[in-house]
Design an enzyme around this catalytic site. Structure first.
Site, short mmCIF file in Angstrom:
data_model
loop_
_atom_site.label_atom_id
_atom_site.label_comp_id
_atom_site.label_asym_id
_atom_site.label_seq_id
_atom_site.Cartn_x
_atom_site.Cartn_y
_atom_site.Cartn_z
N ILE A 1 0.91 -1.15 0.00
CA ILE A 1 0.00 0.00 0.00
C ILE A 1 0.95 1.20 0.00
O ILE A 1 1.56 1.51 1.01
CB ILE A 1 -0.94 0.01 1.22
N PRO A 2 1.12 1.84 -1.15
CA PRO A 2 2.27 2.72 -1.36
C PRO A 2 2.17 4.11 -0.72
O PRO A 2 2.11 5.13 -1.39
CB PRO A 2 2.33 2.82 -2.89
N CYS A 3 2.24 4.14 0.60
CA CYS A 3 2.21 5.42 1.30
C CYS A 3 3.47 6.24 1.02
O CYS A 3 3.46 7.46 1.19
CB CYS A 3 2.02 5.22 2.80
N HIS A 4 4.52 5.60 0.52
CA HIS A 4 5.73 6.35 0.16
C HIS A 4 5.49 7.26 -1.04
O HIS A 4 6.26 8.19 -1.28
CB HIS A 4 6.90 5.40 -0.12
#
Length: 153
Positions: free
Chosen positions: A118-121
């Site tokens: 889950i690409p919170c970056h």
């Protein structure tokens, strides 16, 4: 079950329950969860290796992120940010049709239990600046640079 793996940005702890990844954390964490095997752990470890090598842009490992309905809505919106792209907190707030929830979006982003997948970056400040990241700003920068390098592959 829990598994600790090495990565180019340090140790990562993977957690799986019933064939789905429920956690991906930086460092050796959640030590109260026993080490073990799970098909989701195997697939996740392989997909992360492929991702770090620039050979994978979309994860297929099953995930089960546990959180409030609002957090789950934010995490679903994060999954829509394409590989190699970024979005601001306000972009996410607009995407979930709650434009005044920018701070709450930041909180949900901070509490993402399945980093990288889950690409919170990929979430950055409205002015384009890198903002906090659970794995540290150097890891966030590394991940964004990796995706920039391989986005057209």
């Amino acid at each position: 079950m829990r598994r600790l793996i090495d990565s180019p940005i340090g140790s990562i702890t993977l957690i799986a329950e019933e064939g789905a990844i429920t956690g991906l954390y930086f460092g050796d964490t959640n030590q109260n969860i026993p080490l073990g095997n799970d098909t989701a752990l195997d697939l996740c470890e392989k997909e992360l290796a492929d991702y770090f090598a620039g050979d994978l842009q979309v994860f297929s490992v099953p995930i089960n992120a546990k959180g409030t309905p609002f957090r789950q809505q934010v995490w679903e919106a994060l999954l829509e940010i394409p590989y190699g792209k970024t979005a601001s907190y306000s972009d996410i707030a607009v995407r979930i049709e709650n434009p005044k929830s920018v701070r709450a979006v930041g909180g949900a982003n901070h509490n993402n239990p399945i980093s990288i997948i889950i690409p919170c970056h990929r979430v950055i400040g409205a002015n384009g600046s890198l903002t906090g990241y659970g794995g540290g700003l150097e890891s966030k920068k590394w991940l964004l640079n990796l995706e920039e390098k391989y986005k057209d592959k």
